[in-house]
Design an enzyme around this catalytic site. Structure first.
Site, PDB file in Angstrom:
ATOM      1  N   GLN A  64     -25.842  26.397  25.276  1.00  0.00           N
ATOM      2  CA  GLN A  64     -24.446  26.821  25.213  1.00  0.00           C
ATOM      3  C   GLN A  64     -23.546  25.741  24.612  1.00  0.00           C
ATOM      4  O   GLN A  64     -22.643  26.048  23.819  1.00  0.00           O
ATOM      5  CB  GLN A  64     -23.943  27.201  26.609  1.00  0.00           C
ATOM      6  CG  GLN A  64     -22.553  27.825  26.582  1.00  0.00           C
ATOM      7  CD  GLN A  64     -22.042  28.174  27.961  1.00  0.00           C
ATOM      8  OE1 GLN A  64     -21.796  27.284  28.777  1.00  0.00           O
ATOM      9  NE2 GLN A  64     -21.892  29.464  28.239  1.00  0.00           N
ATOM     10  N   GLY A 119      -2.540   8.346   0.366  1.00  0.00           N
ATOM     11  CA  GLY A 119      -1.439   8.339   1.329  1.00  0.00           C
ATOM     12  C   GLY A 119      -2.016   8.557   2.721  1.00  0.00           C
ATOM     13  O   GLY A 119      -2.672   9.568   2.967  1.00  0.00           O
ATOM     14  N   GLY A 131       0.836  -1.191   0.000  1.00  0.00           N
ATOM     15  CA  GLY A 131       0.000   0.000   0.000  1.00  0.00           C
ATOM     16  C   GLY A 131       0.866   1.234   0.000  1.00  0.00           C
ATOM     17  O   GLY A 131       1.358   1.679  -1.036  1.00  0.00           O
ATOM     18  N   GLU A 190      -2.963  15.424  -6.212  1.00  0.00           N
ATOM     19  CA  GLU A 190      -3.966  14.489  -5.694  1.00  0.00           C
ATOM     20  C   GLU A 190      -4.307  14.802  -4.241  1.00  0.00           C
ATOM     21  O   GLU A 190      -5.482  14.822  -3.856  1.00  0.00           O
ATOM     22  CB  GLU A 190      -3.470  13.046  -5.806  1.00  0.00           C
ATOM     23  CG  GLU A 190      -4.458  12.026  -5.261  1.00  0.00           C
ATOM     24  CD  GLU A 190      -4.013  10.588  -5.441  1.00  0.00           C
ATOM     25  OE1 GLU A 190      -4.733   9.685  -4.966  1.00  0.00           O
ATOM     26  OE2 GLU A 190      -2.940  10.360  -6.045  1.00  0.00           O
TER      27      GLU A 190
END
Length: 399
Positions: free
Chosen positions: A299, A384, A149, A262
């Site tokens: 809040q 990545g 990978g 990319e």
């Protein structure tokens, strides 16, 4: 001595969702308007069905091509419009707002086709680019393997020279557009003995009807269901040597060269999704009643919205700066790595926070936040992993 008191002017309502960016002009916004109208007609009404089918139909790409939406940057000599990177950013934004499953058109236009524009021969450009622009060709880039990978240099798919052909053997996985693509930009080892190993990597264009090439499973994912993701199998696939992209042994450098763009687009998509999640959440908390009043008046809700709006504004400011510098041709790999990990992490955090503000309804599929929650989970992983981004930053700091 007299003093004058001037009433403070009413504070303008801050809009974190404005479309304007410093590098957009009237032509960019015209393109956005046209694209948005197209998507409202041709994508949004069918998107849920595409999600169920786990596929965006090829006809959608052809319709985009007919409207001049695909690959806006391609030179007019090859059928494109020759537009600047800002148009690719708008394409990324608007497709992301529809849903992560539409990302294949962005990958095709702004990530894969630029490899061919930059490194292809004149013959390759004339053969493929016009069809990439009109939607007849859908592309994919195939790097990841079952055992490789982030460590691209360890890939095992090989291309062995046999006369005027390469014989390709190996398997790829997690390939976006893997089912629809009919032109694969394939990372292979043409020299398995190269030292260091990355110098043996090349890129080869593989057409979808190549003998010996087949598609494995269409992979089922947690999110982005309509985005086809598949395994690709090569068993003695014969590809002409003329389909080599650039030079042998340079594939790793080509891939690294385009990763800046990319990852910038990945960050841009994450920003667009974050804007959509925050917008729908603000609308929800203003309408949803609890204890007799809108939950936007509590809040805790206000603090959550204030914090997310601040993060979104910081991310947008940083990304605007990087986009301009990228368009000017600067090498901003370190800063893009920062943007990719921080903005995608922000999107993932924001998805959980927005879902929580929706309460039980956020867990229901009929509410958009449930799908967004699934879709953004992959953003810190693809293009990545964010751990790799931090490695790049650390290395470029001299660590």
């Amino acid at each position: 001595m007299s003093t004058k008191t001037t009433a403070n002017p009413k504070t303008a309502i801050f809009n974190p969702f404005k479309k304007e960016r410093p590098f957009y002009n009237e032509e960019h916004e015209m393109f956005r308007t046209s694209l948005r109208k197209f998507l409202e007609k041709e994508a949004i009404p069918y998107f849920e069905q595409w999600e169920e089918n786990h596929l965006v139909p090829k006809e959608f790409y052809k319709k985009m091509g007919e409207q001049g939406i695909l690959c806006p940057q391609v030179d007019p000599a090859y059928g494109g419009l020759g537009l600047d990177f800002g148009f690719n950013l708008i394409l990324s934004e608007e497709l992301s707002r529809v849903g992560g499953g539409c990302g294949g058109a962005n990958l095709h236009s702004s990530i894969v086709v630029p490899y061919l524009e930059r490194y292809g021969t004149e013959e390759q450009k004339k053969k493929y680019l016009p069809k990439c622009v009109n939607g007849e060709i859908i592309t994919a880039v195939a790097m990841t393997e079952p055992g490789a990978g982030s460590d691209l240099s360890s890939l095992s798919t090989t291309a062995v020279r046999d006369g005027d052909h390469y014989i390709i053997n190996g398997q790829k996985t997690f390939i976006t557009n893997g089912i629809n693509a009919n032109l694969i930009f394939l990372a292979v080892k043409t020299d398995p003995k190269a030292t260091p190993a990355h110098k043996g990597i090349s890129m080869i264009l593989v057409e979808g009807d190549t003998p010996g090439f087949s598609r494995g499973r269409s992979l089922k994912k947690m999110g982005g269901h309509s985005q086809d993701t598949a395994e690709l199998i090569f068993e003695d696939a014969r590809v002409p040597v003329s389909n080599l992209l650039g030079e042998e042994g340079k594939g790793f450098y080509y891939l690294m060269d385009k990763l800046q763009q990319e990852r910038l687009l990945c960050s841009n998509g994450a920003l667009a999704v974050s804007q959509e999640m925050l917008k729908t959440t603000i609308n929800y908390v203003q309408e949803r009643q609890a204890f007799g009043k809108p939950i936007s008046s509590f809040q805790n809700t206000q603090f959550e919205i204030a914090e997310m709006t601040t993060e979104l504004t910081l991310a947008r400011t940083f990304l605007d700066n990087l986009s301009r510098r990228h368009m000017d041709g600067e090498n901003i790999v370190t800063e893009v790595s920062m943007a990719k990990w921080w903005i995608t992490d922000m999107a993932r955090r924001m998805s959980a926070r927005c879902l929580q503000l929706h309460g039980g309804y956020g867990y229901m599929e009929e509410y958009d936040i449930a799908r967004r929650y699934r879709e953004v989970a992959v953003m810190p992983i693809f293009a990545g992993s964010n751990e790799i981004m931090k490695n790049i930053i650390a290395r470029n700091l001299g660590l």
